[in-house]
Design a protein around this motif. Structure first.
Motif, PDB file in Angstrom:
ATOM      1  N   THR A   1       0.839  -1.205   0.000  1.00 20.00           N
ATOM      2  CA  THR A   1       0.000   0.000   0.000  1.00 20.00           C
ATOM      3  C   THR A   1       0.877   1.261   0.000  1.00 20.00           C
ATOM      4  OG1 THR A   1      -1.727  -1.177   1.185  1.00 20.00           O
ATOM      5  CG2 THR A   1      -1.821   1.224   1.248  1.00 20.00           C
ATOM      6  N   MET A   2       1.923   1.248   0.841  1.00 16.91           N
ATOM      7  CA  MET A   2       2.815   2.423   0.887  1.00 16.91           C
ATOM      8  C   MET A   2       3.433   2.654  -0.493  1.00 16.91           C
ATOM      9  SD  MET A   2       2.451   3.571   3.874  1.00 16.91           S
ATOM     10  CE  MET A   2       1.143   2.811   4.795  1.00 16.91           C
ATOM     11  N   ARG A   3       3.850   1.537  -1.133  1.00 20.97           N
ATOM     12  CA  ARG A   3       4.476   1.631  -2.464  1.00 20.97           C
ATOM     13  C   ARG A   3       3.493   2.241  -3.472  1.00 20.97           C
ATOM     14  NH1 ARG A   3       3.131  -0.849  -6.962  1.00 20.97           N
ATOM     15  NH2 ARG A   3       1.939  -2.422  -5.849  1.00 20.97           N
ATOM     16  N   VAL A   4       2.267   1.709  -3.492  1.00 19.99           N
ATOM     17  CA  VAL A   4       1.344   2.139  -4.544  1.00 19.99           C
ATOM     18  C   VAL A   4       0.894   3.586  -4.326  1.00 19.99           C
ATOM     19  CG1 VAL A   4      -0.951   1.372  -3.705  1.00 19.99           C
ATOM     20  CG2 VAL A   4      -0.416   1.234  -6.109  1.00 19.99           C
ATOM     21  N   VAL A   5       0.711   3.987  -3.084  1.00 22.19           N
ATOM     22  CA  VAL A   5       0.293   5.384  -2.841  1.00 22.19           C
ATOM     23  C   VAL A   5       1.426   6.333  -3.261  1.00 22.19           C
ATOM     24  CG1 VAL A   5      -0.361   7.075  -1.069  1.00 22.19           C
ATOM     25  CG2 VAL A   5      -1.451   4.817  -1.109  1.00 22.19           C
ATOM     26  N   GLU A   6       2.663   5.933  -3.020  1.00 23.77           N
ATOM     27  CA  GLU A   6       3.797   6.759  -3.449  1.00 23.77           C
ATOM     28  C   GLU A   6       3.792   6.902  -4.983  1.00 23.77           C
ATOM     29  OE1 GLU A   6       7.483   5.598  -1.430  1.00 23.77           O
ATOM     30  OE2 GLU A   6       8.561   6.556  -3.092  1.00 23.77           O
ATOM     31  N   GLU A   7       3.561   5.784  -5.671  1.00 24.48           N
ATOM     32  CA  GLU A   7       3.502   5.824  -7.152  1.00 24.48           C
ATOM     33  C   GLU A   7       2.378   6.719  -7.635  1.00 24.48           C
ATOM     34  OE1 GLU A   7       3.345   2.105  -9.334  1.00 24.48           O
ATOM     35  OE2 GLU A   7       4.877   1.252  -8.017  1.00 24.48           O
ATOM     36  N   ILE A   8       1.228   6.618  -6.975  1.00 21.76           N
ATOM     37  CA  ILE A   8       0.059   7.417  -7.387  1.00 21.76           C
ATOM     38  C   ILE A   8       0.351   8.907  -7.194  1.00 21.76           C
ATOM     39  CG2 ILE A   8      -2.351   7.980  -6.783  1.00 21.76           C
ATOM     40  CD1 ILE A   8      -2.706   4.929  -6.168  1.00 21.76           C
ATOM     41  N   VAL A   9       0.951   9.246  -6.062  1.00 19.07           N
ATOM     42  CA  VAL A   9       1.223  10.662  -5.782  1.00 19.07           C
ATOM     43  C   VAL A   9       2.240  11.209  -6.785  1.00 19.07           C
ATOM     44  CG1 VAL A   9       2.146  12.281  -4.078  1.00 19.07           C
ATOM     45  CG2 VAL A   9       0.540  10.514  -3.369  1.00 19.07           C
ATOM     46  N   LYS A  10       3.222  10.369  -7.147  1.00 19.85           N
ATOM     47  CA  LYS A  10       4.204  10.794  -8.160  1.00 19.85           C
ATOM     48  C   LYS A  10       3.496  11.104  -9.481  1.00 19.85           C
ATOM     49  CE  LYS A  10       8.486   8.772  -7.192  1.00 19.85           C
ATOM     50  NZ  LYS A  10       9.154   7.478  -7.182  1.00 19.85           N
ATOM     51  N   GLU A  11       2.521  10.277  -9.835  1.00 14.42           N
ATOM     52  CA  GLU A  11       1.844  10.393 -11.130  1.00 14.42           C
ATOM     53  C   GLU A  11       0.770  11.490 -11.121  1.00 14.42           C
ATOM     54  OE1 GLU A  11       2.525   8.448 -13.896  1.00 14.42           O
ATOM     55  OE2 GLU A  11       0.976   9.587 -14.994  1.00 14.42           O
ATOM     56  N   PHE A  12       0.004  11.576 -10.027  1.00  8.73           N
ATOM     57  CA  PHE A  12      -1.174  12.469 -10.012  1.00  8.73           C
ATOM     58  C   PHE A  12      -0.933  13.768  -9.238  1.00  8.73           C
ATOM     59  CE2 PHE A  12      -2.996   8.502 -11.325  1.00  8.73           C
ATOM     60  CZ  PHE A  12      -4.141   8.800 -12.048  1.00  8.73           C
ATOM     61  N   GLY A  13       0.094  13.775  -8.366  1.00  2.00           N
ATOM     62  CA  GLY A  13       0.467  15.012  -7.673  1.00  2.00           C
ATOM     63  C   GLY A  13      -0.311  15.313  -6.405  1.00  2.00           C
ATOM     64  N   ARG A  14      -1.515  14.755  -6.239  1.00  2.00           N
ATOM     65  CA  ARG A  14      -2.308  15.024  -5.045  1.00  2.00           C
ATOM     66  C   ARG A  14      -3.364  13.928  -4.846  1.00  2.00           C
ATOM     67  NH1 ARG A  14      -3.986  19.950  -4.429  1.00  2.00           N
ATOM     68  NH2 ARG A  14      -5.939  19.469  -3.401  1.00  2.00           N
ATOM     69  N   VAL A  15      -3.956  13.913  -3.663  1.00  3.10           N
ATOM     70  CA  VAL A  15      -5.057  12.971  -3.401  1.00  3.10           C
ATOM     71  C   VAL A  15      -6.128  13.735  -2.618  1.00  3.10           C
ATOM     72  CG1 VAL A  15      -5.779  10.779  -2.383  1.00  3.10           C
ATOM     73  CG2 VAL A  15      -3.409  11.046  -3.162  1.00  3.10           C
ATOM     74  N   ASP A  16      -7.290  13.922  -3.236  1.00  2.00           N
ATOM     75  CA  ASP A  16      -8.380  14.646  -2.571  1.00  2.00           C
ATOM     76  C   ASP A  16      -9.391  13.705  -1.941  1.00  2.00           C
ATOM     77  OD1 ASP A  16      -7.721  17.447  -3.611  1.00  2.00           O
ATOM     78  OD2 ASP A  16      -7.794  16.248  -5.445  1.00  2.00           O
ATOM     79  N   ILE A  17      -9.527  12.522  -2.549  1.00  2.00           N
ATOM     80  CA  ILE A  17     -10.577  11.577  -2.134  1.00  2.00           C
ATOM     81  C   ILE A  17      -9.961  10.180  -2.053  1.00  2.00           C
ATOM     82  CG2 ILE A  17     -12.785  10.532  -2.837  1.00  2.00           C
ATOM     83  CD1 ILE A  17     -12.938  13.188  -4.749  1.00  2.00           C
ATOM     84  N   LEU A  18     -10.285   9.476  -0.979  1.00  3.01           N
ATOM     85  CA  LEU A  18      -9.896   8.060  -0.871  1.00  3.01           C
ATOM     86  C   LEU A  18     -11.163   7.256  -0.627  1.00  3.01           C
ATOM     87  CD1 LEU A  18      -7.998   5.596  -0.353  1.00  3.01           C
ATOM     88  CD2 LEU A  18      -7.851   6.370   2.038  1.00  3.01           C
ATOM     89  N   VAL A  19     -11.395   6.243  -1.454  1.00  4.72           N
ATOM     90  CA  VAL A  19     -12.523   5.339  -1.207  1.00  4.72           C
ATOM     91  C   VAL A  19     -11.952   3.960  -0.892  1.00  4.72           C
ATOM     92  CG1 VAL A  19     -14.687   4.378  -2.040  1.00  4.72           C
ATOM     93  CG2 VAL A  19     -13.940   6.633  -2.850  1.00  4.72           C
ATOM     94  N   ASN A  20     -12.081   3.562   0.364  1.00  9.62           N
ATOM     95  CA  ASN A  20     -11.638   2.223   0.779  1.00  9.62           C
ATOM     96  C   ASN A  20     -12.777   1.254   0.490  1.00  9.62           C
ATOM     97  OD1 ASN A  20      -8.953   2.575   1.942  1.00  9.62           O
ATOM     98  ND2 ASN A  20      -9.962   3.889   3.446  1.00  9.62           N
TER      99      ASN A  20
END
Ligand code: NAD
Length: 248
Positions: free
Chosen positions: A71-90
């Motif tokens: 999870t830590m790995r994928v969130v890091e990749e997402i932030v690199k690609e998208f720059g921000r996270v406004d919404i998280l749906v678990n």
């Protein structure tokens, strides 16, 4: 004006079912979509295609939501690609039903890990980003059985009740920074998860529903649009049943 224009959402377990419906509805509202699932298989690629056709940025990521490091790995990749996270749906979830007397330790551990630990994993990974942004909306997929309990689903009901406790606590902890946490508790929703149930069990569920029909993934997705958007800017720590009146 679209409700989620320019925002970025992470949605877990969104290759199909309710997660996919949420991803598509968010994209219709102008939201960029990073979604995860166990594998980027044919159905995940199809989801990616349908969302891309709506004109937003989208990428599917293979990740096991039950695994902390992944999870830590994928969130890091997402932030690199998208720059921000406004919404998280678990949203990622599984069932491994059975009476307690026959339930194995593996059935218990797997359901708690995928349904509940995943919420800890993703919320923890995203929290510093939302804290820095001073805002965000986290939506956790609980279930009516997390509120009411259900025979033969002790593991599943406990995981979904745990999500409610997590949501209320996180709302109290992070409200000061404008980060909202809410849970959605769907009733009987027609997806591949419920498709495996025997016909008589499905009929018994439908008979308990005042609206006399199972819900659609879109019924759930529309409530998730509300919770992600500024329309719910003063709503946090709540559990919203989407169940045709089954739980009142
Ligand atoms: P589904 O089985 O159709 O979809 C679940 C998705 O999660 C699948 O794509 C699956 O591959 C993915 N997934 C499973 N384990 C994962 C993991 N470890 N990491 C990442 N992804 C994983 O189920 P659905 O009916 O769409 O359910 C979605 C959510 O809604 C679940 O949390 C479920 O418990 C909840 N829910 C469903 C119903 C219903 O009636 N369908 C009712 C209440 C709550």
């Amino acid at each position: 004006m679209k409700l989620l224009e320019g925002k970025t959402a992470i949605i877990t377990g969104a290759a199909r079912g309710i997660g996919k419906a949420i991803a598509v509805r968010y994209a219709q509202e102008g939201c960029n979509i990073a979604f995860t699932d166990l594998a980027i298989n044919e159905s995940a690629e199809q989801t990616e295609k349908e969302i891309a056709a709506l004109g937003v940025k989208v990428k599917g990521y293979a990740s096991n939501a039950a695994n902390y490091d992944d999870t830590m790995r994928v969130v890091e990749e997402i932030v690199k690609e998208f720059g921000r996270v406004d919404i998280l749906v678990n949203n990622a979830g599984i069932t491994k039903d059975g009476a307690l007397k026959r339930m194995t330790e593996d059935q218990w551990d797997a359901v708690i890990a995928v349904n509940l630990k995943s919420v800890f994993n993703f919320t923890k990974a995203v929290q510093p980003i939302m804290w820095k942004q001073a805002g965000g909306s986290v939506i956790n997929m609980s279930s009516v059985v997390g509120v009411s309990g259900n025979a033969n689903q002790i593991n599943y009901s406990a995981s979904k009740a745990g999500i409610i406790g997590f949501t209320k606590s996180a709302a109290k902890e992070m409200g000061v920074r404008g980060i909202r946490h809410n849970a959605v508790a769907p009733g009987f929703i027609i997806t591949e998860m419920t498709g495996v149930l025997p016909e008589d069990v499905k009929k018994a569920w439908e008979a308990q529903i005042p609206m006399k029909r199972g819900g659609t993934p879109e019924d759930v997705a529309n409530v998730c649009v509300f919770l992600a958007s500024d329309l719910s800017s003063y709503v946090t720590g709540q559990v919203i049943n989407v169940c045709g009146g089954m739980n009142t």
